[in-house]
Design a protein around this motif. Structure first.
Motif, PDB file in Angstrom:
ATOM      1  N   ARG A   7     -14.647  70.546  39.958  1.00 47.86           N
ATOM      2  CA  ARG A   7     -13.545  69.633  40.231  1.00 47.86           C
ATOM      3  C   ARG A   7     -13.924  68.221  39.810  1.00 47.86           C
ATOM      4  O   ARG A   7     -15.083  67.820  39.883  1.00 47.86           O
ATOM      5  CB  ARG A   7     -13.205  69.606  41.735  1.00 47.86           C
ATOM      6  N   LYS A  54     -10.271  65.169  42.738  1.00 47.92           N
ATOM      7  CA  LYS A  54      -9.732  66.448  43.235  1.00 47.92           C
ATOM      8  C   LYS A  54     -10.673  67.120  44.250  1.00 47.92           C
ATOM      9  O   LYS A  54     -10.333  68.161  44.802  1.00 47.92           O
ATOM     10  CB  LYS A  54      -9.516  67.407  42.056  1.00 47.92           C
ATOM     11  N   SER A  70      -9.249  67.372  48.130  1.00 48.23           N
ATOM     12  CA  SER A  70      -8.160  68.343  48.310  1.00 48.23           C
ATOM     13  C   SER A  70      -8.673  69.772  48.160  1.00 48.23           C
ATOM     14  O   SER A  70      -8.235  70.688  48.871  1.00 48.23           O
ATOM     15  CB  SER A  70      -7.021  68.072  47.330  1.00 48.23           C
ATOM     16  N   ALA A  71      -9.622  69.984  47.237  1.00 45.89           N
ATOM     17  CA  ALA A  71     -10.182  71.331  47.057  1.00 45.89           C
ATOM     18  C   ALA A  71     -10.954  71.768  48.299  1.00 45.89           C
ATOM     19  O   ALA A  71     -10.874  72.932  48.721  1.00 45.89           O
ATOM     20  CB  ALA A  71     -11.101  71.347  45.835  1.00 45.89           C
ATOM     21  N   LYS A  93     -10.455  70.625  51.422  1.00 43.00           N
ATOM     22  CA  LYS A  93      -9.496  70.794  52.528  1.00 43.00           C
ATOM     23  C   LYS A  93      -8.872  72.187  52.528  1.00 43.00           C
ATOM     24  O   LYS A  93      -8.597  72.744  53.591  1.00 43.00           O
ATOM     25  CB  LYS A  93      -8.397  69.729  52.426  1.00 43.00           C
ATOM     26  N   GLU A  94      -8.667  72.749  51.348  1.00 41.55           N
ATOM     27  CA  GLU A  94      -8.087  74.089  51.260  1.00 41.55           C
ATOM     28  C   GLU A  94      -9.006  75.157  51.860  1.00 41.55           C
ATOM     29  O   GLU A  94      -8.546  76.230  52.261  1.00 41.55           O
ATOM     30  CB  GLU A  94      -7.784  74.438  49.800  1.00 41.55           C
ATOM     31  N   LEU A  95     -10.320  74.877  51.910  1.00 42.08           N
ATOM     32  CA  LEU A  95     -11.294  75.851  52.410  1.00 42.08           C
ATOM     33  C   LEU A  95     -11.550  75.720  53.904  1.00 42.08           C
ATOM     34  O   LEU A  95     -12.178  76.596  54.508  1.00 42.08           O
ATOM     35  CB  LEU A  95     -12.625  75.680  51.661  1.00 42.08           C
ATOM     36  N   ASN A 126     -11.018  75.443  58.030  1.00 43.55           N
ATOM     37  CA  ASN A 126     -10.218  75.985  59.124  1.00 43.55           C
ATOM     38  C   ASN A 126      -9.579  74.810  59.867  1.00 43.55           C
ATOM     39  O   ASN A 126     -10.288  73.962  60.410  1.00 43.55           O
ATOM     40  CB  ASN A 126     -11.130  76.779  60.069  1.00 43.55           C
TER      41      ASN A 126
END
Length: 230
Positions: free
Chosen positions: A66, A70, A73-74, A76-78, A80
């Protein structure tokens, strides 16, 4: 981290958010994001700076690249959403046969005094492994034997002495704040032989260490018996 001496053995650590990520990535080429409360290495993310504007994000068995804008945000997607996370300076761990390892130190408090009763190395299964947890494929090794064959030239007796000293000081600090009788400390040794405190476990699983060093395991059982009868 507030102790004037022991703070030098603790990796730089903050609560994870966008600003702490930005600061850490400016300062260090390797950082870890991990749940504040967790076990068995679950949920840990590694971020490595490859170039000024390119970063490698490793999670479980996957790796992605990334750009700087980016990365947050990458990550944050992982995460919990029900957990809080910390971000921590990555340690350039010493290696054995090109695989990183860290050290589990178990301390017990029979008769009101902390004793180091178990120590073992945890060797990662691969050179690129994100964590060194046994539950993720790492193997327990006799620490004394492993230190004889590290890829770096390390002073084995000095490292053992420092590990015991630092671990006892950590146990005393934590024991002054919490009613603890046993601790499993995950300690790192970097490529220069420096000792780092990675995390503490208040219910360490010691059963698998029986075969690693029977002499130390008997010491652990004796301390456990004293605490049970006391």
């Amino acid at each position: 981290m507030d102790d004037p001496i022991m703070k030098h053995n603790v990796p730089d650590t903050e609560w994870f958010d966008r600003s702490s990520l930005r600061r850490m990535l400016r300062t260090y080429s390797l950082v870890y994001i991990k749940p504040d409360v967790g076990r068995k290495g679950n949920g840990i993310i590694r971020v490595k700076r490859l170039r000024a504007e390119e970063f490698e994000i490793s999670y479980k068995q996957t790796t992605s690249l990334r750009s700087r804008d980016k990365v947050y945000s990458a990550i944050k997607e992982l995460l919990n959403p029900d957990k809080e996370y910390i971000i921590q300076q990555g340690i350039d761990l010493a290696t054995y046969r090109h695989r990183p390892f860290d050290v589990r130190v178990v301390l017990q408090k029979p008769l009101g005094k902390w004793r180091t009763t178990l120590m073992c190395a945890k060797l990662a299964p691969r050179r690129s492994s994100v964590v060194t947890n046994v539950s993720k494929g790492a193997k327990d090794y006799n620490l004394y034997r492993l230190l004889k064959g590290t890829d770096q030239r390390l002073n084995r007796s000095e490292i053992i002495r420092n590990l015991i000293d630092v671990s006892k000081q950590i146990a005393q600090i934590l024991g002054s704040h919490f009613p603890l009788k046993i601790l499993g400390l995950d300690m790192g040794i970097d490529k220069r032989g420096n000792i780092w405190f990675i995390e503490a476990n208040t219910k360490p699983d010691c059963q698998g260490l029986k075969k690693i060093d029977r002499r130390l395991y008997r010491k652990y059982l004796r301390a456990k018996k004293i605490m049970r009868n006391g």
